[in-house]
Design a protein around this motif. Structure first.
Motif, PDB file in Angstrom:
ATOM      1  N   UNK A 141      -7.616  20.874   2.706  1.00 40.89           N
ATOM      2  CA  UNK A 141      -6.931  19.854   3.514  1.00 40.89           C
ATOM      3  C   UNK A 141      -7.842  18.655   3.765  1.00 40.89           C
ATOM      4  N   UNK A 142      -9.060  18.917   4.213  1.00 37.51           N
ATOM      5  CA  UNK A 142     -10.004  17.830   4.483  1.00 37.51           C
ATOM      6  C   UNK A 142     -10.339  17.041   3.220  1.00 37.51           C
ATOM      7  N   UNK A 143     -10.463  17.728   2.102  1.00 44.74           N
ATOM      8  CA  UNK A 143     -10.770  17.056   0.842  1.00 44.74           C
ATOM      9  C   UNK A 143      -9.632  16.130   0.416  1.00 44.74           C
ATOM     10  N   UNK A 144      -8.388  16.575   0.593  1.00 42.42           N
ATOM     11  CA  UNK A 144      -7.258  15.717   0.232  1.00 42.42           C
ATOM     12  C   UNK A 144      -7.167  14.493   1.134  1.00 42.42           C
ATOM     13  N   UNK A 145      -7.436  14.678   2.419  1.00 44.24           N
ATOM     14  CA  UNK A 145      -7.447  13.528   3.335  1.00 44.24           C
ATOM     15  C   UNK A 145      -8.516  12.522   2.890  1.00 44.24           C
ATOM     16  N   UNK A 146      -9.677  13.034   2.519  1.00 49.07           N
ATOM     17  CA  UNK A 146     -10.759  12.164   2.072  1.00 49.07           C
ATOM     18  C   UNK A 146     -10.398  11.502   0.746  1.00 49.07           C
ATOM     19  N   UNK A 147      -9.782  12.247  -0.157  1.00 51.40           N
ATOM     20  CA  UNK A 147      -9.394  11.704  -1.464  1.00 51.40           C
ATOM     21  C   UNK A 147      -8.446  10.528  -1.324  1.00 51.40           C
ATOM     22  N   UNK A 148      -7.477  10.618  -0.421  1.00 49.10           N
ATOM     23  CA  UNK A 148      -6.526   9.504  -0.287  1.00 49.10           C
ATOM     24  C   UNK A 148      -7.188   8.279   0.342  1.00 49.10           C
ATOM     25  N   UNK A 149      -8.093   8.497   1.271  1.00 47.65           N
ATOM     26  CA  UNK A 149      -8.796   7.354   1.862  1.00 47.65           C
ATOM     27  C   UNK A 149      -9.669   6.675   0.799  1.00 47.65           C
ATOM     28  N   UNK A 150     -10.465   7.470   0.109  1.00 47.19           N
ATOM     29  CA  UNK A 150     -11.357   6.930  -0.917  1.00 47.19           C
ATOM     30  C   UNK A 150     -10.541   6.314  -2.063  1.00 47.19           C
ATOM     31  N   UNK A 151      -9.434   6.951  -2.387  1.00 42.45           N
ATOM     32  CA  UNK A 151      -8.607   6.498  -3.504  1.00 42.45           C
ATOM     33  C   UNK A 151      -7.776   5.262  -3.226  1.00 42.45           C
ATOM     34  N   UNK A 152      -7.717   4.817  -1.980  1.00 43.83           N
ATOM     35  CA  UNK A 152      -6.945   3.611  -1.669  1.00 43.83           C
ATOM     36  C   UNK A 152      -7.801   2.444  -1.165  1.00 43.83           C
ATOM     37  N   UNK A 153      -9.048   2.683  -0.845  1.00 48.65           N
ATOM     38  CA  UNK A 153      -9.917   1.620  -0.313  1.00 48.65           C
ATOM     39  C   UNK A 153      -9.945   0.403  -1.235  1.00 48.65           C
ATOM     40  N   UNK A 154     -10.187   0.617  -2.495  1.00 49.26           N
ATOM     41  CA  UNK A 154     -10.322  -0.491  -3.443  1.00 49.26           C
ATOM     42  C   UNK A 154      -9.012  -1.273  -3.563  1.00 49.26           C
ATOM     43  N   UNK A 155      -7.901  -0.552  -3.697  1.00 39.51           N
ATOM     44  CA  UNK A 155      -6.601  -1.213  -3.876  1.00 39.51           C
ATOM     45  C   UNK A 155      -6.217  -2.005  -2.626  1.00 39.51           C
ATOM     46  N   UNK A 156      -6.424  -1.421  -1.456  1.00 34.62           N
ATOM     47  CA  UNK A 156      -6.100  -2.123  -0.212  1.00 34.62           C
ATOM     48  C   UNK A 156      -7.005  -3.341  -0.019  1.00 34.62           C
ATOM     49  N   UNK A 157      -8.271  -3.200  -0.356  1.00 31.51           N
ATOM     50  CA  UNK A 157      -9.186  -4.336  -0.261  1.00 31.51           C
ATOM     51  C   UNK A 157      -8.725  -5.466  -1.181  1.00 31.51           C
ATOM     52  N   UNK A 158      -8.235  -5.125  -2.357  1.00 30.56           N
ATOM     53  CA  UNK A 158      -7.730  -6.135  -3.278  1.00 30.56           C
ATOM     54  C   UNK A 158      -6.490  -6.830  -2.754  1.00 30.56           C
ATOM     55  N   UNK A 159      -5.622  -6.069  -2.111  1.00 31.77           N
ATOM     56  CA  UNK A 159      -4.412  -6.674  -1.530  1.00 31.77           C
ATOM     57  C   UNK A 159      -4.757  -7.612  -0.372  1.00 31.77           C
ATOM     58  N   UNK A 160      -5.783  -7.268   0.370  1.00 27.57           N
ATOM     59  CA  UNK A 160      -6.185  -8.079   1.524  1.00 27.57           C
ATOM     60  C   UNK A 160      -7.021  -9.286   1.093  1.00 27.57           C
ATOM     61  N   UNK A 161      -7.781  -9.151   0.015  1.00 30.70           N
ATOM     62  CA  UNK A 161      -8.717 -10.198  -0.406  1.00 30.70           C
ATOM     63  C   UNK A 161      -8.041 -11.548  -0.630  1.00 30.70           C
ATOM     64  N   UNK A 162      -6.816 -11.542  -1.060  1.00 28.97           N
ATOM     65  CA  UNK A 162      -6.113 -12.793  -1.339  1.00 28.97           C
ATOM     66  C   UNK A 162      -5.829 -13.588  -0.063  1.00 28.97           C
TER      67      UNK A 162
END
Length: 140
Positions: free
Chosen positions: A79-100
């Protein structure tokens, strides 16, 4: 398992997306880009690859627990690993959406067009990661 496959697809996007898109004539090989811009491009590529590797690790971590691991511990790690995976797996994409939204920024340089061509890709990979996490967390 479907959720882990979706998180793996997200990780592959992280591992390959920035290196393919940014190691190009419009980015790192763009002669109009100053050295500091290329530095940040290299930083972004490295960050994307590192986040992709971390997403893979946390997505599949629980699959490699020793058979002797108590069930309650294995469930908590999963459970903890999946929670961490989704956070780590979306950081880059969300940062890209915000960067503009930063002053003076744009989705592409004027010589290569206008708009925000990354938005659909960044949104899609964010959706894939969150869907994979939700499936593994709530639907299985």
């Amino acid at each position: 398992m479907l959720g882990k496959v979706l998180l793996t697809i997200d990780a592959i996007g992280l591992l390959l997306g920035a290196p393919i898109a940014d190691m190009s004539h419009s980015h790192i090989y763009n002669p109009r880009w100053p050295p500091h811009a290329k530095f940040h491009c290299g930083q972004t590529i490295t960050l994307s690859v590192a986040l992709g590797l971390a997403t893979l690790f946390f997505t599949w971590r629980s699959s490699f627990l020793a058979p002797s691991t108590p069930a309650a511990v294995a469930a908590r790690v999963a459970r903890d690993s999946l929670h961490t995976a989704v956070v780590v797996g979306t950081i880059y994409w969300l940062a890209g959406l915000i960067a503009v939204t930063y002053p003076g920024s744009a989705g592409s340089d004027p010589e290569f067009g206008t708009g925000f061509p990354q938005a659909p890709v960044f949104s899609a990979f964010t959706t894939v990661a969150v869907t994979g996490w939700a499936y593994e967390t709530w639907m299985r």
